[in-house]
Every structure is written in C-alpha cells, then in structure tokens.
Design an enzyme around this catalytic site. Structure first.
Site, short mmCIF file in Angstrom:
data_model
loop_
_atom_site.label_atom_id
_atom_site.label_comp_id
_atom_site.label_asym_id
_atom_site.label_seq_id
_atom_site.Cartn_x
_atom_site.Cartn_y
_atom_site.Cartn_z
CB SER A 52 85.95 -106.83 88.75
OG SER A 52 86.29 -105.65 89.48
CB SER A 53 82.14 -103.47 90.29
OG SER A 53 81.92 -102.57 89.22
N GLY A 55 77.24 -106.80 86.55
CA GLY A 55 76.83 -107.62 85.43
C GLY A 55 77.65 -108.87 85.26
CD GLU A 78 81.01 -99.48 90.67
OE1 GLU A 78 80.13 -98.63 90.92
OE2 GLU A 78 80.88 -100.35 89.80
CG ASP A 114 89.50 -94.06 82.74
OD1 ASP A 114 88.89 -95.01 82.20
OD2 ASP A 114 89.86 -93.04 82.13
CB VAL A 142 84.90 -102.25 79.95
CG1 VAL A 142 84.65 -100.76 80.16
CG2 VAL A 142 86.05 -102.72 80.84
CB ALA A 143 79.06 -102.00 79.64
CE1 TYR A 241 73.31 -105.08 72.98
CE2 TYR A 241 74.29 -106.69 71.50
CZ TYR A 241 74.32 -105.99 72.69
OH TYR A 241 75.36 -106.18 73.56
CE LYS A 250 78.61 -105.84 72.83
NZ LYS A 250 79.40 -105.90 74.09
#
Length: 402
Positions: A52-53, A55, A78, A114, A142-143, A241, A250
């Site tokens: 949520s933090s 991008g 974070e 985590d 999530v990345a 990619y 993906k």
C-alpha cells in the site's frame, strides 16, 4: 524531534534519503486528483491493500479511500528513521495517507511487515475479525526482490533477465550532474532456476495464499472481489519484460487469477482479476533496462494525455465496487492501459525510440518531467515545499489501535 535540511543525494535512480514534507504533500496532491465519487456507498466497503505504500499500490490505497470510501487495512514493508538516515519514502507516505484518512473520517489501519509471511496474514485476519468484519475487496500490489516460502522456508530471489538469449536494448542514464545519456546495454539470459525463482517471488503464489488464508477463516464477504496489479507494456520493452523472467511471473499471476476466479465464484459469488495498468515512473520500473527511456519517450509523445496511476486506480475501484461493470478482456484482465497501447501512440513512441541518441534525447523525451517524477518518488521536486527549511524526520508510524 529531529529536524534537519534534507537535500537529494542519489546513486543513479536510487536516493539515499527521503523528504517527509515532500512525501506528505505528494499524497495530498494524489488525494485531490481523485475524481469525486459518483455515488457514496451506504456502508463503507472493507478493503485490504497489500503493498500500500508505493507505486500503484499507493494509488490504489488513496483512490480507494477518496473514490470508493473504503475502510480497512494497508500492508507494506518500510524502514523507520534512524539517527543517520531518514525513513523510507513509503514510511512517510503511509503516515500522510493515514492522516488524510483520519481527517476525512475514514478508518484505515496500516501494518508494517513482511507481506509474504503467514504471521502478517494472521495479523490481518485477526484485525479483520476484531475490527472490520468480512472483507469486500483485496488489491494485491507487491513488487519485491525476495520472498521466503512460508511452507518450506526456502528463500527465493527474483531477477530481471531475458529468456533464451542475451538482450540488447537502449536505456537512459543520467550522470552525477543530471546530464542524460542514451546507451546500449546487454543483459545476459536467465540460467539455472532463474525463471522459477522469479515466478516464486513475483507470480501468483502469495496472492493466492492471501485469498486462501482469509477464505479459510470465513473472512470473505459475499461478492468479494480481488485484483492483482500487473503490466504488459510496449513491444519495445518485450524482450526484457513480457518475454523475460518478469513476464513469466506475470503469466503465472494471470493463470492464478483464472484459478481464483473460478474458486471464488463458487465460494462467495466473487471475482478475481488481474488489472493491467499503464506505464508510470515507479521505484520498481526504473530498475528495468529500457523502461526509463521508454517512459520518457512516451511522455514526450503524449504530454498531459499520459494517464497517471491515481486516475487509473480510480477507474479500477469503480469496477471493483460495481459503479461500472467489471470490464475484462478474453484473458480475464481489466485493461487500464489502452491509452498507452493505442496503435497511434505506439507508432509515435517507436519512431522516437529508433532515433533516440544522447544528442537527440532532449527533444524526443520529456526529461524534465521524468527527472522530476524520479525525485518525487522520494519526496523531492514537489511544488509548494520549502526544501531549504529544516523538516522533522521522526514521523511516527500511524497508530494501529485508534
């Protein structure tokens, strides 16, 4: 209180510190950019945003609050401020998002840890049961470079590599003084278990685990919807990619969506989709060879017509909450990237790509915009912020009990 003047220091696209006031101002800008809701729900939908933090996950959180009126939980990972360093930008963005939600009378709790771990899944499940009730929506964004499998304890590491043969592409770099250079770089192909490792980190395994974890505890509401955020991108970046190790992940994510969609439909009359978003400058995307150049050229071709993440995610929330019908392609994907992959747009970007050199790049790409966007990821280059003034770096994590 620890106050000091913070100036941008970077190694390439990676900044060593973040600016708390700039991050807060950026979050306010994003909130104000969300279109007013077409309708206000009788009961605020309960939502979980994993990642949520930063991008698109940050955009999903803010758009969910401002557009869909959600309440619920955000999960991210974070780092806190120390004596030597500021907190990560995501720490300050989360604090600002929590403050805005509180100001608007919305209940949003943020958990720091985590997301891959079962301990975090248990913490979220307990919080849902005690405070929010059953979950209406889950957005997964999530990345991460690494993931530890909760079942086996094995640590997996993702890689950015082509599959089959080495990949050569143009890429954009800036020297220490910010002077742009277009270079050709070569990336060696995946070897060994690189593909499997990347799929284990960035594929659909953890998303599915989140859904199963909450379903097993009876925490999914009737009509529950979930979306995992994804990207396809241009043929210009295909080799590294979509046809590379990330592309394999993906594809696994999309296969997971089809499996989950069938299961959720039987279980709660629910849906699972991937949301294919358009290009943007993010902390993850700047690490991929060729992406920085492509995004700069795309902005050069489109200008203000380039659709920002916050607008895309507002559209996604409309579909998830039923304001608009859930519109998916033949592979079950919500497509928020049509503005980017329009044939005329791609033709214009391809023409610029083919003629892009160090000598021509300043007239082909919007480098001023791109450079500012990279800085804004860390709270710099945000209009209205006095960067010469000391700022408090000891911003606490949002209270999870109030």
């Amino acid at each position: 209180m620890s106050e000091r003047v913070i100036t941008p220091r970077s190694r390439g696209f990676l900044f060593l510190d973040s600016h708390p006031a700039g991050c807060a101002r950026l979050v306010e800008e994003m909130w104000r950019a969300v279109p007013a809701p077409e309708r206000v729900p009788d009961t605020a939908p309960v939502a979980l945003v994993v990642g949520s933090s930063a991008g698109y996950g940050l955009a999903a959180t803010i758009a969910g609050l401002a557009r869909a009126g959600i309440r619920g939980i955000g999960v991210c990972f974070e780092k806190a401020p120390t004596e030597r360093r500021t907190a990560t930008a995501g720490w300050y963005r989360t604090a600002a998002t929590a403050e805005l939600a509180l100001r608007h009378g919305q209940e949003m709790v943020f958990l720091n840890g985590d997301a891959f771990s079962d301990a975090m899944k248990d913490q979220v499940a307990d919080l849902l049961r005690e405070r929010f009730g059953r979950l209406d929506h889950l957005v997964y964004s999530v990345a991460a470079p690494r993931r530890t499998d909760p079942d086996t304890g094995a640590a997996h590491t993702s890689v950015l590599k082509p599959i089959g043969e080495a990949y050569r592409t143009k890429t954009l770099v800036f020297d220490g003084e910010g002077t742009p250079e277009v270079k050709v770089v070569e990336t060696a192909p995946a070897e060994g278990d690189d593909v499997e490792q990347t799929v284990a980190v960035m594929g659909g395994a953890d998303w599915e685990r989140w859904v199963d974890h909450l379903a097993d505890r009876g925490l999914l509401a009737d009509g529950f919807t979930t979306a995992a955020l994804s990207y396809i991108g241009s043929p210009l970046t295909d080799g590294i990619y979509r046809q590379g190790t990330i592309g394999a992940a993906k594809s696994h994510l999309e296969a997971t969506a089809r499996t989950l969609d069938e299961r959720l439909n039987k279980l709660v009359g629910g849906r699972a989709v991937t949301s294919v978003n358009g290009a943007a400058v993010t902390q993850s995307s700047t690490a991929i060879p060729g992406i920085a150049l492509y995004v700069g050229l795309l902005r050069g071709a489109l200008g203000e017509a380039m659709v920002p993440p916050i607008a895309q995610l507002a559209e996604l929330w409309d579909q998830l909450t039923g304001v608009q019908p859930l519109d998916v392609d033949e592979d079950g994907r919500v497509r928020l990237d049509s503005w980017e992959l329009n044939s005329a747009v791609q033709a214009a970007v391809t023409e610029r790509w083919e003629t892009a050199t160090t000598e021509t790049i300043t007239r082909l790409a919007d480098l001023e915009w791109f450079h500012a966007e990279v800085q804004r990821l860390y709270g710099f280059a945000v209009p209205g912020v006095d960067y010469s003034a000391p700022t408090n770096t000891r911003i606490p994590w949002p209270d999870t009990t109030s």
